[in-house]
Design a protein around this motif. Structure first.
Motif, mmCIF file in Angstrom:
data_model
loop_
_atom_site.group_PDB
_atom_site.id
_atom_site.type_symbol
_atom_site.label_atom_id
_atom_site.label_comp_id
_atom_site.label_asym_id
_atom_site.label_seq_id
_atom_site.Cartn_x
_atom_site.Cartn_y
_atom_site.Cartn_z
ATOM 1 N N CYS A 32 0.595 -1.540 0.076
ATOM 2 C CA CYS A 32 -0.424 -0.240 0.257
ATOM 3 C C CYS A 32 0.457 0.995 -0.099
ATOM 4 N N GLY A 33 2.088 1.136 0.088
ATOM 5 C CA GLY A 33 2.774 2.441 0.151
ATOM 6 C C GLY A 33 2.879 3.014 1.363
ATOM 7 N N ILE A 34 2.218 2.939 2.534
ATOM 8 C CA ILE A 34 2.382 4.180 3.198
ATOM 9 C C ILE A 34 4.221 4.041 3.594
ATOM 10 N N PRO A 35 4.853 5.024 4.023
ATOM 11 C CA PRO A 35 5.882 5.000 3.982
ATOM 12 C C PRO A 35 6.456 5.002 5.639
ATOM 13 N N ASP A 36 7.456 3.910 5.564
ATOM 14 C CA ASP A 36 7.917 3.101 6.900
ATOM 15 C C ASP A 36 8.496 4.116 7.721
ATOM 16 N N THR A 37 8.441 5.003 8.115
ATOM 17 C CA THR A 37 8.627 6.330 8.578
ATOM 18 C C THR A 37 7.756 6.592 10.215
ATOM 19 N N LEU A 38 8.554 6.558 11.186
ATOM 20 C CA LEU A 38 7.765 7.530 12.275
ATOM 21 C C LEU A 38 6.327 7.802 11.980
ATOM 22 N N ASP A 39 6.381 8.847 11.050
ATOM 23 C CA ASP A 39 5.161 9.731 10.807
ATOM 24 C C ASP A 39 4.159 8.414 9.951
ATOM 25 N N PHE A 74 -3.093 5.893 23.949
ATOM 26 C CA PHE A 74 -1.679 7.335 24.167
ATOM 27 C C PHE A 74 -0.793 6.919 25.437
ATOM 28 N N ARG A 75 -1.327 6.487 26.431
ATOM 29 C CA ARG A 75 -0.580 5.775 27.481
ATOM 30 C C ARG A 75 0.406 5.603 26.656
ATOM 31 N N HIS A 76 0.343 4.529 25.756
ATOM 32 C CA HIS A 76 1.325 3.787 25.140
ATOM 33 C C HIS A 76 2.528 4.516 23.898
ATOM 34 N N LEU A 77 1.429 5.460 23.444
ATOM 35 C CA LEU A 77 2.212 6.348 22.655
ATOM 36 C C LEU A 77 2.974 7.349 23.701
ATOM 37 N N ASP A 78 2.712 7.947 24.740
ATOM 38 C CA ASP A 78 3.289 8.627 25.839
ATOM 39 C C ASP A 78 4.623 7.589 26.253
ATOM 40 N N LEU A 79 4.273 6.802 26.397
ATOM 41 C CA LEU A 79 5.994 5.862 26.523
ATOM 42 C C LEU A 79 6.803 5.744 25.447
ATOM 43 N N THR A 80 6.025 5.221 24.516
ATOM 44 C CA THR A 80 6.975 4.963 22.867
ATOM 45 C C THR A 80 7.923 6.451 22.752
ATOM 46 N N LEU A 81 7.489 7.495 22.787
ATOM 47 C CA LEU A 81 7.770 8.354 22.781
ATOM 48 C C LEU A 81 9.030 9.228 23.975
ATOM 49 N N ARG A 82 8.600 8.596 25.245
ATOM 50 C CA ARG A 82 9.868 8.991 26.030
ATOM 51 C C ARG A 82 11.133 7.652 25.835
ATOM 52 N N GLU A 83 10.662 6.576 25.274
ATOM 53 C CA GLU A 83 11.539 5.328 25.095
ATOM 54 C C GLU A 83 12.821 5.604 23.900
ATOM 55 N N ILE A 84 11.807 6.723 23.068
ATOM 56 C CA ILE A 84 12.759 7.035 21.827
ATOM 57 C C ILE A 84 13.705 8.419 22.065
ATOM 58 N N GLY A 85 13.630 8.947 23.340
ATOM 59 C CA GLY A 85 14.169 10.168 23.779
ATOM 60 C C GLY A 85 13.560 11.338 23.771
ATOM 61 N N ILE A 86 12.260 11.207 23.456
ATOM 62 C CA ILE A 86 11.752 12.824 23.460
ATOM 63 C C ILE A 86 11.897 14.012 24.856
ATOM 64 N N GLN A 87 12.467 14.551 25.035
ATOM 65 C CA GLN A 87 12.187 15.290 26.160
ATOM 66 C C GLN A 87 11.236 15.480 27.148
ATOM 67 N N ASP A 88 11.139 14.886 28.507
ATOM 68 C CA ASP A 88 10.015 15.181 29.071
ATOM 69 C C ASP A 88 8.924 15.993 29.323
ATOM 70 N N MET A 98 -0.671 14.882 18.802
ATOM 71 C CA MET A 98 -0.901 13.510 17.771
ATOM 72 C C MET A 98 -2.804 13.744 18.249
ATOM 73 N N ALA A 99 -3.204 14.014 19.201
ATOM 74 C CA ALA A 99 -4.628 13.201 19.450
ATOM 75 C C ALA A 99 -5.571 14.600 18.364
ATOM 76 N N GLU A 100 -5.460 15.664 18.344
ATOM 77 C CA GLU A 100 -5.647 16.437 17.245
ATOM 78 C C GLU A 100 -5.627 15.750 15.678
ATOM 79 N N GLY A 101 -4.580 14.680 15.202
ATOM 80 C CA GLY A 101 -4.193 14.387 14.429
ATOM 81 C C GLY A 101 -5.057 13.123 14.070
ATOM 82 N N LEU A 102 -5.497 12.242 15.106
ATOM 83 C CA LEU A 102 -5.942 11.304 14.702
ATOM 84 C C LEU A 102 -7.731 12.315 15.158
ATOM 85 N N HIS A 103 -7.703 12.764 15.531
ATOM 86 C CA HIS A 103 -9.067 13.460 15.499
ATOM 87 C C HIS A 103 -9.830 13.852 14.350
ATOM 88 N N GLY A 104 -8.862 14.203 13.710
ATOM 89 C CA GLY A 104 -8.945 15.278 12.547
ATOM 90 C C GLY A 104 -9.550 12.939 11.060
#
Length: 164
Positions: A32-39, A74-88, A98-104
């Motif tokens: 289906c060609g979805i880019p295999d990137t974080l986005d 979103f608990r999982h996404l929060d944990l994932t962001l922290r694991e990849i090194g995003i600062q608190d 991300m929540a706004e993106g999901l809603h739209g």
């Protein structure tokens, strides 16, 4: 941390686990060609999550289940962001985006699947490819067929089978 777990929390977490697995299927990225990137991975997850939330809302306790699913995601996404090194300090801002993106996306997918003003292919082109059009239009056609089949499958799946 010390809050009492609600009965729907375990069910929603199991559904989220299954949705996460489906959103990582190689077919989405290869055929289906979805880019295999974080986005791209977020786009695939948002697509599956939006369809699952719509499915959960059809249950008698659907709003509660949909919220429990959203919270688990979103608990999982929060944990994932922290694991990849995003600062608190950056995690909350990114989660909000991300929540706004999901809603739209959820609104756009729902309208398109219900014969809204924009065709599903156009909604997928705008939302499932990291903001870029797919390189091959066959990718878009395959993704549209996949989404329609996934939505039909969810609609015909009994509540207790959603985790399988």
């Amino acid at each position: 941390m010390f809050r009492r777990r609600k009965p729907e929390d375990d069910f929603a977490a199991a559904i989220y686990k299954r949705v996460g697995e489906q959103a990582r299927a190689a077919e989405l990225f290869e055929a289906c060609g979805i880019p295999d990137t974080l986005d791209g991975r977020f786009d695939a997850l948002a697509l599956h999550a939006a369809l699952m939330i719509d499915r959960l809302r059809r249950e008698p306790d659907g709003e509660v289940l949909a919220q429990a699913f959203f919270d688990a995601m979103f608990r999982h996404l929060d944990l994932t962001l922290r694991e990849i090194g995003i600062q608190d300090l950056g995690v909350g801002r990114r989660i909000k985006i991300m929540a706004e993106g999901l809603h739209g996306r959820a609104l756009a997918y729902r309208e398109a699947l219900n014969d809204g003003p924009a065709p599903l292919a156009e909604v997928l082109r705008r939302n499932a490819y990291g903001g870029r059009s797919p390189e091959d239009q066959q990718h878009l056609a395959r993704l549209e067929a996949y989404v329609r089949e996934y939505a039909r499958s969810l609609a015909s799946t009994a509540r207790n089978d959603l985790t399988k």
